[in-house]
Scaffold this motif. Structure first.
Motif, PDB file in Angstrom:
ATOM      1  N   PHE A  52     -13.320  -0.672   4.670  1.00 29.07           N
ATOM      2  CA  PHE A  52     -12.088  -0.114   4.128  1.00 29.07           C
ATOM      3  C   PHE A  52     -12.380   1.116   3.281  1.00 29.07           C
ATOM      4  O   PHE A  52     -13.348   1.137   2.519  1.00 29.07           O
ATOM      5  CB  PHE A  52     -11.372  -1.153   3.250  1.00 29.07           C
ATOM      6  CG  PHE A  52     -10.808  -2.314   4.009  1.00 29.07           C
ATOM      7  CD1 PHE A  52      -9.518  -2.280   4.492  1.00 29.07           C
ATOM      8  CD2 PHE A  52     -11.571  -3.450   4.244  1.00 29.07           C
ATOM      9  CE1 PHE A  52      -8.991  -3.353   5.196  1.00 29.07           C
ATOM     10  CE2 PHE A  52     -11.057  -4.525   4.939  1.00 29.07           C
ATOM     11  CZ  PHE A  52      -9.758  -4.475   5.421  1.00 29.07           C
ATOM     12  N   PRO A  53     -11.531   2.137   3.375  1.00 31.39           N
ATOM     13  CA  PRO A  53     -11.608   3.237   2.404  1.00 31.39           C
ATOM     14  C   PRO A  53     -11.025   2.763   1.081  1.00 31.39           C
ATOM     15  O   PRO A  53     -10.636   1.600   0.944  1.00 31.39           O
ATOM     16  CB  PRO A  53     -10.735   4.315   3.054  1.00 31.39           C
ATOM     17  CG  PRO A  53      -9.712   3.529   3.825  1.00 31.39           C
ATOM     18  CD  PRO A  53     -10.432   2.304   4.337  1.00 31.39           C
ATOM     19  N   SER A  54     -10.938   3.626   0.110  1.00 29.27           N
ATOM     20  CA  SER A  54     -10.334   3.267  -1.172  1.00 29.27           C
ATOM     21  C   SER A  54      -8.830   3.078  -0.980  1.00 29.27           C
ATOM     22  O   SER A  54      -8.110   4.013  -0.632  1.00 29.27           O
ATOM     23  CB  SER A  54     -10.603   4.363  -2.201  1.00 29.27           C
ATOM     24  OG  SER A  54     -10.081   4.005  -3.457  1.00 29.27           O
ATOM     25  N   LEU A  55      -8.371   1.839  -1.183  1.00 31.28           N
ATOM     26  CA  LEU A  55      -6.963   1.497  -0.991  1.00 31.28           C
ATOM     27  C   LEU A  55      -6.218   1.580  -2.320  1.00 31.28           C
ATOM     28  O   LEU A  55      -6.713   1.120  -3.344  1.00 31.28           O
ATOM     29  CB  LEU A  55      -6.834   0.074  -0.434  1.00 31.28           C
ATOM     30  CG  LEU A  55      -7.579  -0.247   0.857  1.00 31.28           C
ATOM     31  CD1 LEU A  55      -7.437  -1.726   1.191  1.00 31.28           C
ATOM     32  CD2 LEU A  55      -7.078   0.615   2.005  1.00 31.28           C
ATOM     33  N   SER A  56      -5.032   2.132  -2.298  1.00 34.59           N
ATOM     34  CA  SER A  56      -4.209   2.217  -3.493  1.00 34.59           C
ATOM     35  C   SER A  56      -3.029   1.261  -3.363  1.00 34.59           C
ATOM     36  O   SER A  56      -2.097   1.502  -2.597  1.00 34.59           O
ATOM     37  CB  SER A  56      -3.699   3.655  -3.688  1.00 34.59           C
ATOM     38  OG  SER A  56      -2.943   3.758  -4.877  1.00 34.59           O
ATOM     39  N   LEU A  81       0.824  -1.194   0.000  1.00 35.49           N
ATOM     40  CA  LEU A  81       0.000   0.000   0.000  1.00 35.49           C
ATOM     41  C   LEU A  81       0.863   1.250   0.000  1.00 35.49           C
ATOM     42  O   LEU A  81       2.000   1.234   0.483  1.00 35.49           O
ATOM     43  CB  LEU A  81      -0.925   0.004   1.212  1.00 35.49           C
ATOM     44  CG  LEU A  81      -2.004  -1.079   1.239  1.00 35.49           C
ATOM     45  CD1 LEU A  81      -2.752  -1.067   2.569  1.00 35.49           C
ATOM     46  CD2 LEU A  81      -2.977  -0.909   0.079  1.00 35.49           C
ATOM     47  N   ASP A  82       0.305   2.341  -0.524  1.00 40.01           N
ATOM     48  CA  ASP A  82       1.089   3.564  -0.654  1.00 40.01           C
ATOM     49  C   ASP A  82       1.202   4.354   0.637  1.00 40.01           C
ATOM     50  O   ASP A  82       2.058   5.240   0.758  1.00 40.01           O
ATOM     51  CB  ASP A  82       0.483   4.450  -1.748  1.00 40.01           C
ATOM     52  CG  ASP A  82      -0.939   4.895  -1.411  1.00 40.01           C
ATOM     53  OD1 ASP A  82      -1.607   4.173  -0.646  1.00 40.01           O
ATOM     54  OD2 ASP A  82      -1.368   5.944  -1.924  1.00 40.01           O
ATOM     55  N   LYS A  83       0.332   4.041   1.641  1.00 42.74           N
ATOM     56  CA  LYS A  83       0.346   4.780   2.899  1.00 42.74           C
ATOM     57  C   LYS A  83      -0.469   4.002   3.938  1.00 42.74           C
ATOM     58  O   LYS A  83      -1.002   2.928   3.658  1.00 42.74           O
ATOM     59  CB  LYS A  83      -0.260   6.171   2.704  1.00 42.74           C
ATOM     60  CG  LYS A  83      -1.700   6.132   2.243  1.00 42.74           C
ATOM     61  CD  LYS A  83      -2.264   7.528   2.027  1.00 42.74           C
ATOM     62  CE  LYS A  83      -3.722   7.474   1.579  1.00 42.74           C
ATOM     63  NZ  LYS A  83      -4.280   8.831   1.366  1.00 42.74           N
ATOM     64  N   SER A  84      -0.566   4.571   5.132  1.00 38.03           N
ATOM     65  CA  SER A  84      -1.430   3.997   6.157  1.00 38.03           C
ATOM     66  C   SER A  84      -2.862   4.472   5.947  1.00 38.03           C
ATOM     67  O   SER A  84      -3.094   5.592   5.487  1.00 38.03           O
ATOM     68  CB  SER A  84      -0.951   4.402   7.551  1.00 38.03           C
ATOM     69  OG  SER A  84       0.331   3.872   7.819  1.00 38.03           O
ATOM     70  N   TYR A  85      -3.822   3.605   6.296  1.00 35.69           N
ATOM     71  CA  TYR A  85      -5.230   3.916   6.075  1.00 35.69           C
ATOM     72  C   TYR A  85      -6.035   3.739   7.362  1.00 35.69           C
ATOM     73  O   TYR A  85      -5.804   2.791   8.116  1.00 35.69           O
ATOM     74  CB  TYR A  85      -5.814   3.004   5.003  1.00 35.69           C
ATOM     75  CG  TYR A  85      -5.340   3.306   3.606  1.00 35.69           C
ATOM     76  CD1 TYR A  85      -6.056   4.170   2.778  1.00 35.69           C
ATOM     77  CD2 TYR A  85      -4.180   2.722   3.115  1.00 35.69           C
ATOM     78  CE1 TYR A  85      -5.633   4.440   1.496  1.00 35.69           C
ATOM     79  CE2 TYR A  85      -3.743   2.991   1.818  1.00 35.69           C
ATOM     80  CZ  TYR A  85      -4.477   3.850   1.014  1.00 35.69           C
ATOM     81  OH  TYR A  85      -4.045   4.125  -0.255  1.00 35.69           O
ATOM     82  N   PRO A  86      -7.015   4.632   7.603  1.00 36.41           N
ATOM     83  CA  PRO A  86      -7.938   4.433   8.722  1.00 36.41           C
ATOM     84  C   PRO A  86      -9.036   3.456   8.316  1.00 36.41           C
ATOM     85  O   PRO A  86      -9.697   3.638   7.290  1.00 36.41           O
ATOM     86  CB  PRO A  86      -8.506   5.832   8.962  1.00 36.41           C
ATOM     87  CG  PRO A  86      -8.437   6.492   7.623  1.00 36.41           C
ATOM     88  CD  PRO A  86      -7.232   5.912   6.915  1.00 36.41           C
TER      89      PRO A  86
END
Length: 319
Positions: A270-274, A250-255
């Motif tokens: 999940f939010p939109s994951l990249s 993943l490109d970053k951490s996600y809430p």
């Protein structure tokens, strides 16, 4: 990006007056199928329910792998196992449900161009993932990542036919541990709380009550909430909070919003994951479930289980 026309089986639905005619054919479609070979930036969003089941089926990693490999999905099936990954002490499976997709396209095969409705078969409409591992009694346990259009009856019937399993018992979560998670570990961010007032006079004959906020978190220091925190007779049945996590794909951490209840079910929103450095959609699908497993293991502790004390971290190592 690879762009090519494909010879595929389609159903053409035509209308004459009030009558509809369906024709099955293999033809050169007027659609251009884009095969995305560059998946360096793939957005993926999904909601999952995760539940652990215990069975009375003896765990044998080779037997489970072989029986499920023999029953992989065929072209005539609308549900089945697409992929199996066997480790030394666990089996991981990806399931798909297929259906039809209706498309409105242009037909160029006559002198004049006109609209025609195409019905494309073997379209994947939903996926799910199931992990298989032994408990301390060497009985098969399942960690089921489900939701959406795949019903419980669908995958349960599959296991009845494939492995002969008829009893699936949910492993529940301990009430006191749920309460401790809510008011100690995740008290800074609580979006929803369902509780049982028990014998507290203030709530009268109410069996279940709910506090919920759509705009911001619940104020844990509010008078009504503090009363629940201080009174251990009030049982927390379910609560919703948030957890931040990431992985190397993943490109970053996600809430990630999660909901957990005493019945043993967790829901992850999940939010939109990249995803980055991923070659195709198939890898994204598997990596998404691996990430969901990682989040589940980071939130759920061994002590949370009501009756089964099974170490998970050695069974479900993230890819």
């Amino acid at each position: 990006m690879i762009r090519k026309n494909r010879n595929v089986f389609i159903q053409v639905i035509s209308q004459t007056g009030k009558d509809f005619y369906v024709t099955n054919m293999q033809c050169q479609t007027p659609f251009i199928f884009d095969l995305d070979s560059d998946s360096s930036d793939v957005d993926y969003s999904k909601a999952l329910s995760i539940t652990r089941y215990v069975t009375n089926y003896p765990f044998d990693v080779d037997e489970i792998n072989n029986k499920m490999s023999d029953k992989k999905i065929k072209i005539s099936d609308d549900f089945g196992c697409l992929n199996i990954k066997k480790n030394s002490d666990s089996v991981h499976t990806l399931f798909v449900k297929t259906g039809y997709k209706s498309l409105l396209g242009l037909n160029y095969e006559s002198d004049s161009v006109y609209l025609e409705k195409y019905k494309v078969s073997n379209v994947v409409v939903a996926t799910m993932h199931i992990d298989h591992f032994p408990d301390e009694d060497n009985n098969l346990n399942l960690l089921v990542f489900g939701g959406g259009q795949i019903s419980q009856d669908m995958w349960v019937n599959y296991y009845k036919k494939t492995l002969g399993i008829h009893n699936f018992n949910i492993v529940k979560f301990n009430e006191s541990q749920i309460r401790e998670m809510c008011f100690k570990k995740y008290s800074d961010v609580i979006y929803e709380m369902i509780f049982d007032p028990a014998s507290v006079d203030k709530f009268g004959k109410v069996d279940i009550a709910q506090y919920k906020t759509n705009k911001s978190k619940i104020d844990i220091d509010a008078e009504n909430i503090k009363e629940i925190v201080d009174n251990e007779e009030i049982k927390i049945i379910k609560f919703k909070s948030e957890y931040i996590s990431t992985c190397k794909y993943l490109d970053k951490s996600y809430p990630i919003k999660f909901t957990i209840n005493t019945s043993g079910k967790m829901k992850l929103d999940f939010p939109s994951l990249s995803f980055t450095n991923v070659e195709n959609a198939y890898d994204v699908e598997n990596l998404f479930y691996s990430f969901a497993r990682k989040v589940y293991n980071e939130i759920i502790s061994d002590e949370l289980y009501e009756s089964v004390e099974q170490k998970q971290q050695t069974l479900f190592e993230f890819m």
